[in-house]
Design a protein around this motif. Structure first.
Motif, PDB file in Angstrom:
ATOM      1  N   LYS A 166      23.302 -12.732  12.526  1.00  0.00           N
ATOM      2  CA  LYS A 166      21.965 -13.376  12.227  1.00  0.00           C
ATOM      3  C   LYS A 166      22.414 -14.131  10.571  1.00  0.00           C
ATOM      4  N   LYS A 182      19.461 -23.400   8.367  1.00  0.00           N
ATOM      5  CA  LYS A 182      17.987 -22.958   8.558  1.00  0.00           C
ATOM      6  C   LYS A 182      17.829 -23.205  10.129  1.00  0.00           C
ATOM      7  N   ALA A 222      19.679 -20.582  11.898  1.00  0.00           N
ATOM      8  CA  ALA A 222      18.959 -19.124  11.877  1.00  0.00           C
ATOM      9  C   ALA A 222      17.747 -18.939  12.827  1.00  0.00           C
ATOM     10  N   LYS A 223      16.818 -20.383  12.919  1.00  0.00           N
ATOM     11  CA  LYS A 223      15.710 -20.188  13.727  1.00  0.00           C
ATOM     12  C   LYS A 223      16.205 -20.024  15.204  1.00  0.00           C
ATOM     13  N   TRP A 259      19.007 -18.546  16.427  1.00  0.00           N
ATOM     14  CA  TRP A 259      19.365 -17.173  16.615  1.00  0.00           C
ATOM     15  C   TRP A 259      18.306 -16.327  16.566  1.00  0.00           C
ATOM     16  N   SER A 260      17.229 -16.624  15.862  1.00  0.00           N
ATOM     17  CA  SER A 260      15.759 -15.591  16.244  1.00  0.00           C
ATOM     18  C   SER A 260      15.308 -15.717  17.441  1.00  0.00           C
ATOM     19  N   MET A 261      15.407 -17.117  17.831  1.00  0.00           N
ATOM     20  CA  MET A 261      14.694 -17.578  19.078  1.00  0.00           C
ATOM     21  C   MET A 261      15.417 -16.793  20.393  1.00  0.00           C
ATOM     22  N   ARG A 262      16.796 -16.848  20.115  1.00  0.00           N
ATOM     23  CA  ARG A 262      17.945 -16.494  21.326  1.00  0.00           C
ATOM     24  C   ARG A 262      17.522 -14.942  21.164  1.00  0.00           C
ATOM     25  N   GLU A 263      17.459 -14.208  20.097  1.00  0.00           N
ATOM     26  CA  GLU A 263      17.080 -12.676  20.013  1.00  0.00           C
ATOM     27  C   GLU A 263      15.785 -12.242  20.801  1.00  0.00           C
ATOM     28  N   LYS A 264      14.930 -13.110  20.387  1.00  0.00           N
ATOM     29  CA  LYS A 264      13.386 -13.016  21.181  1.00  0.00           C
ATOM     30  C   LYS A 264      13.441 -13.341  22.657  1.00  0.00           C
TER      31      LYS A 264
END
Length: 177
Positions: free
Chosen positions: A46, A90, A93-94, A96-101
């Motif tokens: 992240k 940015k 990072a976004k 990465w968050s979408m990939r985690e979810k």
């Protein structure tokens, strides 16, 4: 090939060495020289969501047929590249968050960057035309599309999602209007 360098095996330069080099070149026996920094020792996270690419890792990362790749070809000394860096971070990072979810939806999207002033792309259709050059390389067919829109995180995210076929139809229609 675009600005290719070919590496000779000879340690001397004389008539015989030049003749051997020319013969090897004509018979496709020479290795193409790719300028490359050392391979990065990197674990994506992240805090570090951007895959660093160098000349020697370019084909294995960017041309991986199972991955969509958003690629920034930059120069660290370039003011335009410096201005893009926080927005690109940015966007990464976004993603990465979408990939985690939703790993099933975003798991094959890689956000990458390469210092194109210190590394060569071994792929002729993926070259820096200016700094920074942002490209999207599609999974499967490795088609490369150059980004020419605003360099904000939101715009990069929308464009990459469209290129990857991840934007819902309603959103695509809004973009076309």
């Amino acid at each position: 090939l675009r600005s290719s360098l070919w590496q000779a095996e000879a340690n001397r330069i004389d008539k015989d060495a030049i003749s051997a080099f020319a013969s090897d070149f004509l018979n496709s026996k020479l290795n193409r020289f790719i300028k490359s920094d050392p391979s990065p020792d990197q674990t994506l996270s992240k805090k570090d969501p951007i895959q660093r690419v160098v000349g020697s890792t370019f084909e294995s990362v960017v041309m991986d047929p199972s991955k969509h790749v958003l690629l920034s070809l930059y120069a660290p000394w370039c003011p335009h590249s410096k201005r893009l860096e926080p927005e690109y971070r940015k966007a990464a990072a976004k993603f990465w968050s979408m990939r985690e979810k939703k790993p099933e939806k975003y798991g094959n999207l890689v956000i990458a960057q390469m210092d194109a002033s210190a590394n060569d792309s071994p792929v002729d259709h993926i070259q820096a035309v200016a700094y920074p050059t942002i490209m999207f390389v599609s999974a499967g067919n490795n088609t490369a599309t150059r980004y020419q829109g605003p360099k904000t995180a939101l715009d990069l995210i929308k464009w990459a999602k469209i290129q990857a076929g991840l934007l819902p139809e309603a959103e695509k229609r809004k973009e076309e209007l």
